[in-house]
Design a protein around this motif. Structure first.
Motif, short mmCIF file in Angstrom:
data_model
loop_
_atom_site.label_atom_id
_atom_site.label_comp_id
_atom_site.label_asym_id
_atom_site.label_seq_id
_atom_site.Cartn_x
_atom_site.Cartn_y
_atom_site.Cartn_z
N ASP A 110 -61.65 10.96 32.80
CA ASP A 110 -60.23 10.99 33.16
C ASP A 110 -59.87 9.64 33.78
O ASP A 110 -60.32 9.34 34.89
CB ASP A 110 -59.99 12.13 34.16
N SER A 112 -57.42 8.58 35.36
CA SER A 112 -56.81 8.63 36.69
C SER A 112 -57.88 8.73 37.78
O SER A 112 -57.69 8.26 38.90
CB SER A 112 -55.82 9.79 36.81
N GLU A 113 -59.03 9.36 37.44
CA GLU A 113 -60.13 9.42 38.42
C GLU A 113 -60.68 8.02 38.69
O GLU A 113 -61.06 7.71 39.81
CB GLU A 113 -61.24 10.34 37.93
N ARG A 114 -60.73 7.19 37.66
CA ARG A 114 -61.20 5.81 37.86
C ARG A 114 -60.30 5.11 38.87
O ARG A 114 -60.77 4.39 39.74
CB ARG A 114 -61.19 5.05 36.54
N ALA A 115 -59.00 5.32 38.73
CA ALA A 115 -58.04 4.66 39.61
C ALA A 115 -58.19 5.09 41.07
O ALA A 115 -57.86 4.32 41.97
CB ALA A 115 -56.62 4.94 39.12
N THR A 116 -58.69 6.30 41.33
CA THR A 116 -58.78 6.80 42.70
C THR A 116 -60.19 6.73 43.29
O THR A 116 -60.38 6.98 44.47
CB THR A 116 -58.28 8.25 42.80
#
Length: 161
Positions: A110, A112-116
């Protein structure tokens, strides 16, 4: 790490880490490409061959596991974070035999998980993230697929890993 690593420095540290673990070194992985949330490893067939003349399933899953682990390592190194990274659980599917050198590519399940990931780790001292890897065939097919959940825990002073 107190300061962010450059991509080249992070890749050198990853290669040294792989070389320092005898089971991983026996697979003979090399980094084929890295960047933009992806890591591709390559390993020769010869040290990873089974009794049928194709890649050993254990080698495939090991390479997919360390490719995903290595991707987390690179992301954190480039953010200047030292953490212990563990595979918490995984699922693998074997689809086709591999009769050639092994190529695996890892990415974030995912984006978005990389971003967080980095922010969560800095705030909470630990983070969990899902990654995926595939063993690719020269003809573009997929030989095996892997999804794993990894946990990263920030190292405190005096810890080794």
């Amino acid at each position: 790490m107190d300061v962010p690593a450059t991509p080249g420095t992070a890749l050198a540290a990853l290669a040294a880490h792989f070389a320092a673990m005898p089971p991983v070194a026996a697979l003979q992985p090399t980094v084929d490409a890295a960047g933009d949330g992806r890591l591709r490893l390559r390993a020769p067939l010869a040290p990873n061959i089974n009794d049928k003349g194709c890649a050993f399933g254990g080698s495939l899953v090991s390479l997919m596991t360390i490719a995903a682990w290595g991707l987390v390592f690179l992301e954190l190194a480039q953010a200047g974070i030292e953490a212990d990274i563990f595979v918490a659980d995984s699922r693998v599917r074997y689809l086709k035999p591999v009769f050639e050198d092994i190529v695996v590519e890892a990415g974030f399940d995912d984006p978005s998980e990389r971003a967080t990931l980095v922010g969560t780790l800095r705030r909470q001292g630990r983070a969990s993230i899902r990654l995926k890897s595939e063993s690719m065939l020269a003809d573009g097919g997929v030989a095996a697929s892997f999804v794993g959940r990894y946990v990263a825990i920030v190292r405190t002073t005096g810890q080794h890993g």
